[in-house]
Design an enzyme around this catalytic site. Structure first.
Site, PDB file in Angstrom:
ATOM      1  N   GLY A   1     -17.028   1.049   0.085  1.00 37.10           N
ATOM      2  CA  GLY A   1     -18.109   2.368   0.273  1.00 37.10           C
ATOM      3  C   GLY A   1     -19.207   2.220  -0.339  1.00 37.10           C
TER       4      GLY A   1
ATOM      5  CE1 TYR B   1      -3.136  -3.084   0.350  1.00 43.47           C
ATOM      6  CE2 TYR B   1      -3.511  -2.453   2.557  1.00 43.47           C
ATOM      7  CZ  TYR B   1      -3.516  -3.346   1.382  1.00 43.47           C
ATOM      8  OH  TYR B   1      -4.580  -4.294   1.678  1.00 43.47           O
TER       9      TYR B   1
HETATM   10  N1  LIG Z   1      -6.448  -8.765   1.224  1.00 41.50           N
HETATM   11  C1  LIG Z   1      -6.470  -7.849   0.344  1.00 41.50           C
HETATM   12  O1  LIG Z   1      -6.087  -8.007  -1.072  1.00 41.50           O
HETATM   13  C2  LIG Z   1      -7.141  -6.558   0.348  1.00 41.50           C
HETATM   14  C3  LIG Z   1      -7.879  -6.032  -0.607  1.00 41.50           C
HETATM   15  C4  LIG Z   1      -8.527  -4.801  -0.338  1.00 41.50           C
HETATM   16  C5  LIG Z   1      -8.611  -4.236   0.814  1.00 41.50           C
HETATM   17  N2  LIG Z   1      -8.087  -4.908   1.935  1.00 41.50           N
HETATM   18  C6  LIG Z   1      -7.881  -4.418   3.302  1.00 41.50           C
HETATM   19  O2  LIG Z   1      -9.415  -4.247   3.705  1.00 41.50           O
HETATM   20  C7  LIG Z   1      -9.596  -2.959   4.205  1.00 41.50           C
HETATM   21  C8  LIG Z   1     -10.903  -2.389   4.066  1.00 41.50           C
HETATM   22  O3  LIG Z   1     -11.356  -2.603   2.414  1.00 41.50           O
HETATM   23  P1  LIG Z   1     -11.537  -1.353   1.676  1.00 41.50           P
HETATM   24  O4  LIG Z   1     -10.798  -0.238   2.228  1.00 41.50           O
HETATM   25  O5  LIG Z   1     -11.268  -1.637   0.333  1.00 41.50           O
HETATM   26  O6  LIG Z   1     -13.046  -1.426   1.642  1.00 41.50           O
HETATM   27  P2  LIG Z   1     -14.424  -1.004   2.443  1.00 41.50           P
HETATM   28  O7  LIG Z   1     -13.860  -1.168   4.106  1.00 41.50           O
HETATM   29  O8  LIG Z   1     -15.511  -1.719   1.968  1.00 41.50           O
HETATM   30  O9  LIG Z   1     -14.882   0.485   2.188  1.00 41.50           O
HETATM   31  C9  LIG Z   1     -13.981   1.550   2.384  1.00 41.50           C
HETATM   32  C10 LIG Z   1     -14.633   2.754   1.937  1.00 41.50           C
HETATM   33  O10 LIG Z   1     -15.853   2.894   2.564  1.00 41.50           O
HETATM   34  C11 LIG Z   1     -15.859   4.253   3.199  1.00 41.50           C
HETATM   35  N3  LIG Z   1     -16.701   4.082   4.374  1.00 41.50           N
HETATM   36  C12 LIG Z   1     -16.112   3.427   5.338  1.00 41.50           C
HETATM   37  N4  LIG Z   1     -17.050   3.431   6.586  1.00 41.50           N
HETATM   38  C13 LIG Z   1     -17.921   4.095   6.083  1.00 41.50           C
HETATM   39  C14 LIG Z   1     -19.314   4.533   6.836  1.00 41.50           C
HETATM   40  N5  LIG Z   1     -19.622   4.155   8.077  1.00 41.50           N
HETATM   41  N6  LIG Z   1     -20.013   5.355   6.082  1.00 41.50           N
HETATM   42  C15 LIG Z   1     -19.755   5.795   4.807  1.00 41.50           C
HETATM   43  N7  LIG Z   1     -18.480   5.414   4.075  1.00 41.50           N
HETATM   44  C16 LIG Z   1     -17.748   4.576   4.972  1.00 41.50           C
HETATM   45  C17 LIG Z   1     -14.537   4.708   3.200  1.00 41.50           C
HETATM   46  O11 LIG Z   1     -14.645   6.095   3.250  1.00 41.50           O
HETATM   47  P3  LIG Z   1     -13.281   7.161   3.743  1.00 41.50           P
HETATM   48  O12 LIG Z   1     -11.920   6.316   3.246  1.00 41.50           O
HETATM   49  O13 LIG Z   1     -13.543   8.278   3.062  1.00 41.50           O
HETATM   50  O14 LIG Z   1     -13.458   7.442   5.200  1.00 41.50           O
HETATM   51  C18 LIG Z   1     -13.977   3.852   2.036  1.00 41.50           C
HETATM   52  O15 LIG Z   1     -14.096   4.929   0.901  1.00 41.50           O
HETATM   53  C19 LIG Z   1      -8.335  -1.780   3.646  1.00 41.50           C
HETATM   54  O16 LIG Z   1      -8.199  -0.901   4.156  1.00 41.50           O
HETATM   55  C20 LIG Z   1      -7.294  -3.129   3.575  1.00 41.50           C
HETATM   56  O17 LIG Z   1      -6.706  -3.135   4.806  1.00 41.50           O
HETATM   57  C21 LIG Z   1      -7.375  -5.935   1.773  1.00 41.50           C
END
Ligand SMILES: NC(=O)c1ccc[n+]([C@@H]2O[C@H](COP(=O)([O-])OP(=O)(O)OC[C@H]3O[C@@H](n4cnc5c(N)ncnc54)[C@H](OP(=O)(O)O)[C@@H]3O)[C@@H](O)[C@H]2O)c1
Length: 327
Positions: A220, A59
């Site tokens: 999101g 990242y």
């Molecule tokens: N192992 C893998 O291959 C892999 C792949 C992808 C992700 N990940 C991990 O999984 C974590 C989470 O996944 P992700 O970030 O892709 O997706 P997610 O958690 O499904 O969604 C994140 C998005 O949702 C928004 N959000 C979060 N809480 C919210 C709420 N209560 N109300 C409105 N919007 C909200 C965030 O906004 P803001 O950021 O603007 O606050 C961001 O745009 C990552 O941080 C990473 O650590 C791992």
């Protein structure tokens, strides 16, 4: 926050963790990267009991581990269950072609890469060990047993307490288990991505392996934040994902509409409903929603206390499949 054990022999963690990727990578960077706020969001997560803090060397690359390292300095490290990942390398910005959120990335599962990478991660994170070291993707060019053997060496060397996998099949988990215990599996799971429910999630439950859903809020989308492709910032990785293209996104709004209805019935927000549904999939499930926004973090923490009724769960189970593939 309620706690659970990470796998059968891992540490105690809050039932909801924090994904840090979006703080420096993938989403909306030009407009919204704000390290000071992100550091305070990590502290707030620890205060709320969301102790599993997830990052990866890819990242940025590296910027995310550096940020998390700064946040955990000054005594905060001891409050966190710190998880990072190895096995993807990139020097470019994310593009949507190779099956990860860092798809400019290529897989590197060579044992020597694992051995070198752990030291870089520890340096950036400002710690002498991580609690969970995860293989980000299996490298098809390297037998999994060899990569996993090198992951196990990081445990023997005291550099990692536990090791985990990401985006694997049940067969791959079995192969790794024959070499060294698998503490966790991190894969995408949400109301609009349910592939893991068929085999991997039940296998993890049976084996005492923690399952860490990534992107549990559908990046999101399931929170209802996006109603048009144009809502996505110019430099945002989601602009390249099939489900966020205008026609698909419009069709997928039907899913969000139904999540909203359930949220109203349950007296919760759509994000809380999306997380509560993921939590309802098993005691071994610890989602890691990502946010860099203090009010979203509080909202997400509240999901641990939402009890969805059987009728709500049935309604969510019956949501239509989304239009568009994941990547
Ligand atoms: N192992 C893998 O291959 C892999 C792949 C992808 C992700 N990940 C991990 O999984 C974590 C989470 O996944 P992700 O970030 O892709 O997706 P997610 O958690 O499904 O969604 C994140 C998005 O949702 C928004 N959000 C979060 N809480 C919210 C709420 N209560 N109300 C409105 N919007 C909200 C965030 O906004 P803001 O950021 O603007 O606050 C961001 O745009 C990552 O941080 C990473 O650590 C791992």
């Amino acid at each position: 926050m309620r706690t659970t054990t990470l796998g059968s022999k891992g540490p105690q963690v809050g039932v909801i963790g924090l994904g840090c990727m979006g703080m420096t990578h993938s989403y909306d960077m030009a407009a919204r990267r704000d390290d000071a706020t992100s550091v305070s969001v990590i502290h707030q997560a620890l205060d709320l009991g969301m102790t599993l803090i997830d990052t990866a060397d890819v990242y940025g690359p590296h910027t995310n581990e550096e940020l998390v390292g700064r946040a955990l300095a000054g005594g905060h490290r001891a409050r966190a269950v710190l998880a990072t990942k190895v096995g993807l390398i990139t020097d470019s910005a994310p593009a949507a072609s190779s099956g990860s959120t860092s798809p400019g990335a290529v897989r590197d599962g060579r044992p020597e890469h694992v051995r070198e990478s752990i030291d870089g991660s520890l340096r950036r994170l400002g710690t002498d060990h991580v609690d969970l070291y995860q293989l980000h993707r299996v490298d098809p060019q390297v037998p999994l047993e060899e990569t996993w053997g090198a992951m196990a060496e990081t445990v023997a060397a005291g550099k990692a307490r536990h090791i985990g996998l990401s985006e694997v099949t049940a067969g791959e988990i079995r192969r790794a288990q024959a070499v060294h215990p698998v503490t966790s599996v991190q894969s995408e799971l949400s109301l609009w991505t349910r592939d893991a429910l068929a085999e991997v999630l039940p296998y993890c439950q049976e084996q005492g392996i923690a399952f860490l859903p990534f992107s549990p809020l559908g990046r999101g989308f399931l929170t209802g934040r996006f109603s048009s492709f144009d809502d996505l910032p110019q430099d945002d990785f989601r602009r390249r994902l099939p489900r966020f293209q205008q026609d698909a996104l419009r069709a997928n709004l039907a899913i969000v509409g139904r999540v909203r209805q359930v949220a109203e019935q349950a007296g919760a927000t759509p994000a809380q409903v999306a997380l509560a549904w993921v939590l309802a999939q098993g005691q071994h499930v610890v989602p890691i929603p990502g946010t860099k926004t203090p009010k979203y973090l509080t909202d997400n923490a509240g999901a641990a206390d939402i009890q969805l009724s059987a009728a709500d769960l049935a309604e969510l189970d019956a949501l239509p499949a989304p239009q568009g593939t994941r990547y």
